[in-house]
Design an enzyme around this catalytic site. Structure first.
Site, PDB file in Angstrom:
ATOM      1  N   LYS A  93       0.810  -1.228   0.000  1.00  0.00           N
ATOM      2  CA  LYS A  93       0.000   0.000   0.000  1.00  0.00           C
ATOM      3  C   LYS A  93       0.843   1.277   0.000  1.00  0.00           C
ATOM      4  O   LYS A  93       0.439   2.293  -0.545  1.00  0.00           O
ATOM      5  CB  LYS A  93      -0.942  -0.015   1.199  1.00  0.00           C
ATOM      6  N   GLU A 115      -9.907   6.472   3.187  1.00  0.00           N
ATOM      7  CA  GLU A 115     -10.754   5.436   3.774  1.00  0.00           C
ATOM      8  C   GLU A 115      -9.865   4.266   4.159  1.00  0.00           C
ATOM      9  O   GLU A 115      -8.774   4.105   3.599  1.00  0.00           O
ATOM     10  CB  GLU A 115     -11.799   4.970   2.746  1.00  0.00           C
ATOM     11  N   SER A 381       1.563  -9.808  -0.918  1.00  0.00           N
ATOM     12  CA  SER A 381       1.208  -8.385  -0.833  1.00  0.00           C
ATOM     13  C   SER A 381       1.508  -7.780   0.526  1.00  0.00           C
ATOM     14  O   SER A 381       1.747  -6.578   0.639  1.00  0.00           O
ATOM     15  CB  SER A 381      -0.264  -8.196  -1.181  1.00  0.00           C
TER      16      SER A 381
HETATM   17  C1  LIG Z   1      -5.265  -3.965   1.206  1.00  0.00           C
HETATM   18  C2  LIG Z   1      -4.556  -5.215   0.974  1.00  0.00           C
HETATM   19  C3  LIG Z   1      -4.899  -6.070  -0.088  1.00  0.00           C
HETATM   20  C4  LIG Z   1      -6.063  -5.832  -1.004  1.00  0.00           C
HETATM   21  O1  LIG Z   1      -5.985  -4.668  -1.759  1.00  0.00           O
HETATM   22  P1  LIG Z   1      -5.651  -4.669  -3.319  1.00  0.00           P
HETATM   23  O2  LIG Z   1      -5.901  -3.265  -3.703  1.00  0.00           O
HETATM   24  O3  LIG Z   1      -6.548  -5.631  -3.999  1.00  0.00           O
HETATM   25  O4  LIG Z   1      -4.224  -5.038  -3.471  1.00  0.00           O
HETATM   26  C5  LIG Z   1      -4.150  -7.219  -0.280  1.00  0.00           C
HETATM   27  N1  LIG Z   1      -3.125  -7.528   0.536  1.00  0.00           N
HETATM   28  C6  LIG Z   1      -2.767  -6.740   1.575  1.00  0.00           C
HETATM   29  C7  LIG Z   1      -1.626  -7.150   2.442  1.00  0.00           C
HETATM   30  C8  LIG Z   1      -3.467  -5.559   1.831  1.00  0.00           C
HETATM   31  O5  LIG Z   1      -3.113  -4.792   2.867  1.00  0.00           O
END
Ligand SMILES: *Cc1c(COP(=O)(O)O)cnc(C)c1O
Length: 400
Positions: A93, A115, A381
């Site tokens: 993020k 948000e 992610s």
């Molecule tokens: C917020 C988040 C997501 C989902 O958001 P995307 O915009 O689809 O990437 C996925 N993995 C993590 C670790 C997150 O914090």
């Protein structure tokens, strides 16, 4: 710099039948000026220099591309993990919030709103606001404030005000609506840092570009490690779609690369407890854009359900709606129990505790059949520190 691909947004802000900018009249001028200014600013040399310097020295990029040997053996392929979990604040993020706050500053804005659902985007936004000395207001559903308490404390410590949203289900979708409402009241001085590839045009494109650093790095990292700059498979989880967009950005047109995305099935995409928007949704307008939305016959938004707070959203970004519709991406629905099992598996085989969101991508591995020399890149992610309680509440036997 950023290469144009055929799944790029068109001049009207659409990806095929999805996207656009459906905002209240009071925001027309604000959104229009953002549409006109974002590309010249983001593509300028000065912006790129500052953005990339911060990604390197503050976020810790490039994130490693790690060859996971024990997991590779388990799945009969060459598996590489793109380690977004190692970024400052623990997820992808921050790639986006760094970029958007630099844009906000160059547009002369002084107040930041955002948000958040699980609180990851809230923390990433509060972090860059502290870094830049900007006022920060975070909107978060009252339900999420309760279940994601540590992230709320982090945001407060970073100097942000956290506003409890008590409308609807009091979760992410309601927080988005409240942020848009606030934006309507302060369009002149406020910049809305959107957390995923959603919202009115140009946000989906803006966020995808900020995250495209992921696939930009993949190209040279793969070249270095495998002798060619593309994989056979790209795998990512998908909520709003930002880590997926970044992972596939520079490969969208490359038909040699299979793209597999994992959305949150909850108890199953064909049950009432799901967040599998691409499986379940129908076209509708939510938070400023046309996308696939889970809604009833009267267009009332249905509540999303998943064990993963970061995937708990009844819509999905327009670029992904389009790419899935034309068959460029393959979207799998991964249920809660499958994600938890996969999260434990990665932990026990590689010593990496993934965010439960990312564990959905890991679970996709068992649904695919690979050839031994297939190069598979999976984006982790985020890290699972925030999810330890959920993991421990769902114990699994060691796989080995
Ligand atoms: C917020 C988040 C997501 C989902 O958001 P995307 O915009 O689809 O990437 C996925 N993995 C993590 C670790 C997150 O914090």
């Amino acid at each position: 710099m950023t290469k144009q691909h055929k799944f790029q947004v068109d001049e009207n802000g659409f990806y095929g039948a999805f996207g656009g900018a459906y905002v209240p009249e009071i925001l027309y001028a604000t959104v229009k000026s953002l549409q006109e200014q974002y590309l010249p600013i983001v593509e300028s040399e000065a912006f790129q220099q500052e953005y990339r310097q911060l990604l390197k020295d503050y976020v810790g990029r490039p994130s490693p591309l790690y060859e996971a040997r024990r997991m590779s053996e388990q799945y009969g392929c060459r598996l590489f993990l793109k380690r977004e979990d190692l970024n400052h604040t623990g997820a992808h993020k921050i790639n986006n919030t760094i970029g958007q706050i630099l844009l906000a500053r160059r547009m002369g804005k002084t107040r930041i709103i955002a948000e958040t659902g699980a609180g990851q985007h809230g923390v990433a936004t509060a972090t860059v606001c502290a870094l830049m000395g900007m006022q920060c207001e975070i909107f978060m559903g009252a339900t999420d404030i309760e279940r994601q308490h540590t992230n709320v404390e982090r945001m407060k410590m970073l100097g942000a005000s956290v506003h409890a949203v008590r409308t609807g289900n009091m979760t992410l979708s309601d927080a988005c609506s409240e942020a848009i409402r606030d934006w309507c009241c302060h369009p002149a001085d406020t910049f809305y840092i959107v957390g995923s590839t959603m919202g009115p045009h140009p946000y989906p494109d803006l966020v995808a570009r900020m995250q495209s650093i992921i696939s930009e790095e993949l190209k040279w990292q793969l070249q270095e490690k495998t002798g060619r700059d593309y994989p056979d498979y790209l795998i990512a989880c998908i909520g709003g779609g930002s880590n997926a967009a970044g992972t596939i950005y520079h490969y969208a047109d490359d038909e040699r690369v299979r793209i597999v995305l994992a959305e949150a099935g909850g108890h199953g995409w064909d049950t009432d407890h799901t967040a599998a928007t691409i499986h379940r949704g129908t076209p509708g307008i939510l938070h400023g854009a046309k996308m696939l939305v889970m809604q009833d016959d009267d267009g009332q938004i249905e509540e999303a359900f998943t064990i993963s707070a970061g995937l708990d959203y009844p819509g999905v970004g327009p670029m992904h709606c389009h790419m899935a519709q034309v068959g460029r991406t393959e979207v799998l629905s991964i249920n809660d129990d499958e994600a938890i099992r996969a999260g434990y598996e990665l932990t026990r085989l590689e010593g990496i505790i993934p965010a439960i969101e990312s564990a959905h991508a890991v679970a996709a591995l068992s649904k695919l059949s690979f050839r031994p020399d297939d190069v598979v890149v999976l984006t982790v992610s985020g890290r699972g520190d925030k999810d330890i309680e959920t993991y421990l509440a769902n114990p699994q036997e060691p796989t080995r």
